[in-house]
Write a protein that holds these residues in place. Sequence first.
Motif, PDB file in Angstrom:
ATOM      1  N   ARG A   4     -24.541   0.912 -14.248  1.00  0.00           N
ATOM      2  CA  ARG A   4     -24.352   1.011 -12.542  1.00  0.00           C
ATOM      3  C   ARG A   4     -23.106   0.640 -12.321  1.00  0.00           C
ATOM      4  N   LEU A   5     -22.918  -0.720 -12.629  1.00  0.00           N
ATOM      5  CA  LEU A   5     -21.485  -1.536 -12.027  1.00  0.00           C
ATOM      6  C   LEU A   5     -20.355  -0.826 -12.649  1.00  0.00           C
ATOM      7  N   ALA A   6     -20.522  -0.371 -13.798  1.00  0.00           N
ATOM      8  CA  ALA A   6     -19.193   0.216 -14.333  1.00  0.00           C
ATOM      9  C   ALA A   6     -18.845   1.533 -13.701  1.00  0.00           C
ATOM     10  N   ALA A   7     -19.815   2.164 -13.309  1.00  0.00           N
ATOM     11  CA  ALA A   7     -19.778   3.641 -12.341  1.00  0.00           C
ATOM     12  C   ALA A   7     -19.158   3.370 -11.143  1.00  0.00           C
ATOM     13  N   LEU A   8     -19.418   2.189 -10.581  1.00  0.00           N
ATOM     14  CA  LEU A   8     -19.140   2.163  -9.276  1.00  0.00           C
ATOM     15  C   LEU A   8     -17.587   1.552  -9.371  1.00  0.00           C
ATOM     16  N   THR A   9     -17.324   0.954 -10.368  1.00  0.00           N
ATOM     17  CA  THR A   9     -15.972   0.423 -10.643  1.00  0.00           C
ATOM     18  C   THR A   9     -15.107   1.527 -10.712  1.00  0.00           C
ATOM     19  N   ARG A  10     -15.378   2.539 -11.436  1.00  0.00           N
ATOM     20  CA  ARG A  10     -14.481   3.886 -11.833  1.00  0.00           C
ATOM     21  C   ARG A  10     -14.279   4.389 -10.446  1.00  0.00           C
ATOM     22  N   VAL A  11     -15.369   4.341  -9.587  1.00  0.00           N
ATOM     23  CA  VAL A  11     -15.310   5.169  -8.163  1.00  0.00           C
ATOM     24  C   VAL A  11     -14.366   4.361  -7.506  1.00  0.00           C
ATOM     25  N   MET A  12     -14.377   3.252  -7.415  1.00  0.00           N
ATOM     26  CA  MET A  12     -13.638   2.462  -6.481  1.00  0.00           C
ATOM     27  C   MET A  12     -12.101   2.417  -6.772  1.00  0.00           C
ATOM     28  N   SER A  13     -11.947   2.617  -8.081  1.00  0.00           N
ATOM     29  CA  SER A  13     -10.558   2.746  -8.661  1.00  0.00           C
ATOM     30  C   SER A  13      -9.808   4.008  -8.018  1.00  0.00           C
ATOM     31  N   GLN A  14     -10.727   4.944  -8.051  1.00  0.00           N
ATOM     32  CA  GLN A  14     -10.192   6.369  -7.613  1.00  0.00           C
ATOM     33  C   GLN A  14     -10.023   6.520  -6.106  1.00  0.00           C
ATOM     34  N   LEU A  15     -10.935   5.715  -5.309  1.00  0.00           N
ATOM     35  CA  LEU A  15     -10.692   5.867  -3.983  1.00  0.00           C
ATOM     36  C   LEU A  15      -9.833   4.744  -3.196  1.00  0.00           C
ATOM     37  N   HIS A  16      -9.146   3.982  -4.192  1.00  0.00           N
ATOM     38  CA  HIS A  16      -8.126   2.939  -3.746  1.00  0.00           C
ATOM     39  C   HIS A  16      -6.999   3.838  -2.863  1.00  0.00           C
ATOM     40  N   PRO A  17      -6.717   3.225  -1.717  1.00  0.00           N
ATOM     41  CA  PRO A  17      -5.671   3.761  -0.905  1.00  0.00           C
ATOM     42  C   PRO A  17      -4.322   4.077  -1.623  1.00  0.00           C
ATOM     43  N   GLU A  18      -3.896   3.126  -2.318  1.00  0.00           N
ATOM     44  CA  GLU A  18      -2.496   3.418  -3.043  1.00  0.00           C
ATOM     45  C   GLU A  18      -2.604   4.114  -4.408  1.00  0.00           C
ATOM     46  N   LYS A  19      -3.920   4.711  -4.803  1.00  0.00           N
ATOM     47  CA  LYS A  19      -3.960   5.385  -6.034  1.00  0.00           C
ATOM     48  C   LYS A  19      -3.227   6.753  -6.024  1.00  0.00           C
ATOM     49  N   PRO A  20      -3.238   7.426  -4.823  1.00  0.00           N
ATOM     50  CA  PRO A  20      -2.300   8.668  -4.837  1.00  0.00           C
ATOM     51  C   PRO A  20      -0.704   8.322  -5.021  1.00  0.00           C
ATOM     52  N   LEU A  21      -0.334   7.319  -4.792  1.00  0.00           N
ATOM     53  CA  LEU A  21       0.883   6.774  -4.984  1.00  0.00           C
ATOM     54  C   LEU A  21       1.442   7.253  -6.390  1.00  0.00           C
ATOM     55  N   GLU A  22       0.400   6.997  -7.307  1.00  0.00           N
ATOM     56  CA  GLU A  22       1.116   7.407  -8.777  1.00  0.00           C
ATOM     57  C   GLU A  22       1.037   8.865  -9.193  1.00  0.00           C
ATOM     58  N   ARG A  23       0.507   9.439  -7.997  1.00  0.00           N
ATOM     59  CA  ARG A  23       0.705  11.059  -8.207  1.00  0.00           C
ATOM     60  C   ARG A  23       1.645  11.767  -7.420  1.00  0.00           C
ATOM     61  N   GLY A  24       2.775  10.772  -6.862  1.00  0.00           N
ATOM     62  CA  GLY A  24       3.805  11.354  -6.068  1.00  0.00           C
ATOM     63  C   GLY A  24       3.877  11.448  -4.513  1.00  0.00           C
ATOM     64  N   TYR A  25       2.653  10.796  -4.051  1.00  0.00           N
ATOM     65  CA  TYR A  25       2.336  10.714  -2.490  1.00  0.00           C
ATOM     66  C   TYR A  25       3.282   9.396  -2.207  1.00  0.00           C
ATOM     67  N   ALA A  26       3.226   9.363  -0.748  1.00  0.00           N
ATOM     68  CA  ALA A  26       3.627   8.205  -0.202  1.00  0.00           C
ATOM     69  C   ALA A  26       2.930   7.708   1.250  1.00  0.00           C
ATOM     70  N   ILE A  27       2.852   6.740   1.571  1.00  0.00           N
ATOM     71  CA  ILE A  27       2.097   5.900   2.941  1.00  0.00           C
ATOM     72  C   ILE A  27       2.851   5.626   3.778  1.00  0.00           C
ATOM     73  N   ILE A  28       2.771   6.333   5.228  1.00  0.00           N
ATOM     74  CA  ILE A  28       3.691   6.085   6.305  1.00  0.00           C
ATOM     75  C   ILE A  28       3.165   4.989   7.012  1.00  0.00           C
ATOM     76  N   ARG A  29       3.873   3.936   7.258  1.00  0.00           N
ATOM     77  CA  ARG A  29       3.633   2.909   7.870  1.00  0.00           C
ATOM     78  C   ARG A  29       4.568   2.532   9.168  1.00  0.00           C
ATOM     79  N   THR A  30       4.113   1.736  10.258  1.00  0.00           N
ATOM     80  CA  THR A  30       4.896   1.095  11.173  1.00  0.00           C
ATOM     81  C   THR A  30       5.565  -0.115  10.616  1.00  0.00           C
ATOM     82  N   ALA A  31       6.681  -0.403  11.731  1.00  0.00           N
ATOM     83  CA  ALA A  31       7.253  -1.333  11.047  1.00  0.00           C
ATOM     84  C   ALA A  31       6.141  -3.009  10.885  1.00  0.00           C
ATOM     85  N   GLU A  32       5.120  -2.706  11.667  1.00  0.00           N
ATOM     86  CA  GLU A  32       4.113  -3.955  11.398  1.00  0.00           C
ATOM     87  C   GLU A  32       3.180  -3.911  10.379  1.00  0.00           C
TER      88      GLU A  32
END
Length: 494
Positions: free
Chosen positions: A403-431
């Motif tokens: 169960r712990l291994a399955a949750l680890t895989r799901v967490m790695s897929q849902l990480h907010p910076e995971k889409p950056l590896e597929r060419g996406y970008a995150i828009i942030r304010t100066a802060e």
Amino acid sequence: MATPPNTDNDAGLVARERQGDNAQPLTISEISALLKRTVEDRFGFVRLRGELSGVKRAASGHFYCALKDEGALIDGVMWKGNAQRLNFRAEDGLEVIATGKLTTYPGRSKYQIVIDSMELAGEGALLALLEKTRARLAAEGLFDERRKRRLPFLPQVIGVVTSPTGAVIRDILHRLADRFPSHVLVWPVLVQGQGAAEQVAAAVRGFSAIAPGGPVPRPDVVIVARGGGSIEDLWSFNEEVVVRAIAECSIPVISAVGHETDTTLADFAADRRAPTPTAAAEMAVPVRADRAFTLSDLAARQRRAVYRPLELGRERLAARVRLMPRPENLLAPQTQRLDDLGERLRRALGDRSAKGRERLAGAAARLSPALLTRSAAEAQRRLDRARLSPALVERPLRHGADRLAALTRVMSQLHPEKPLERGYAIIRTAEGKALTTRAEAAGEAALVLQWRDGTMDAVPAGSAPAPVPAKPRPAPAPAPKRPSSGVQQDDLFG
């Protein structure tokens, strides 16, 4: 002059000059001029007493009339300059004394008097004129009681129409200062003689024309005042122009002309008549000390009215308290019951303790070392039979690891910076705050674009570029490693 002919034989159709006759025939204008000069030389100054009749004032300002008595009548004329100086309103039926000179009027072959001045023939005529004027103005409703207004209770500004040098203004100011100091406006006027009536009327109208809130304060009440005198001295306040000005005034008016026995038409037109100027000041304002005493009395009555319900409430409460029973009497039964229960509890606890000691003593008598040893041996045998096998422990551990291994895989897929590896970008304010809508991005002056390999500063379209120092971004957290396990679990996402 030639002697008129005394024979009929001298008469003829054509006039002829006679020998020795030096009298030339006169023209009508010449004889009229001779008569005019003769009359004016003989009667250059006369005073006539008579009754006015046929009074009229021409558009040019000249005054025409006739003077008559029981047996004769003479025409009169007063030129414009003298007519403007009349101190009374000339009317038919008045008995007057006219001063002037006699002259002739050639255009009508009549004689007349050119009047220089005109006076009423005694106080009787003056009173008759006064009564006629009073009746005429009363018929117009100027003296009607229904049009009179109430005086203000406490005027802030008081206007006074009087002579600035007489004793009247000093009496008024002194009386106002004693009773209730107020702001006084004095309009100086003549109170007797030629032009006095016009000045008084102009002063009353001037006070009435003052606009509220202007640089000059508008009076709340106007006092028209003059000291005592004869009827001739007070005549200016009987003039129609003064009466109409007082009646038309938009401010309440107090008339204080003469002494208590003096009465003028201004008194009838005013809203209040005062017997003296000092009495007018007393009518205008109340006594300040009396008002202060009244206010203090009202304040005391108010306090008594406020405290009276409290006093009545205290009295009622004290009466009810006297009727209520005493607290100790109310609690006496409960106190007695509490004492009884406490005593019963004490006895019950003693009995309970005695019975417990008896049961303990009986149980202790039944215990022996052999019995305890036998019980311990039996418990050891049950423990030996209940030994656990390793499989019972390893199975739950292995299930938890999967169960712990399955949750680890799901967490790695849902990480907010995971889409950056597929060419996406995150828009942030100066802060560093992440933006999710276009409206939020349009409201920022500077943006930071985060890519897989770093960040880049950007400016929204339509905004002036402003250098915004890029804050160092924290390194993305490494994806947690799967725990090693001997059992390989299938992917939950296929």
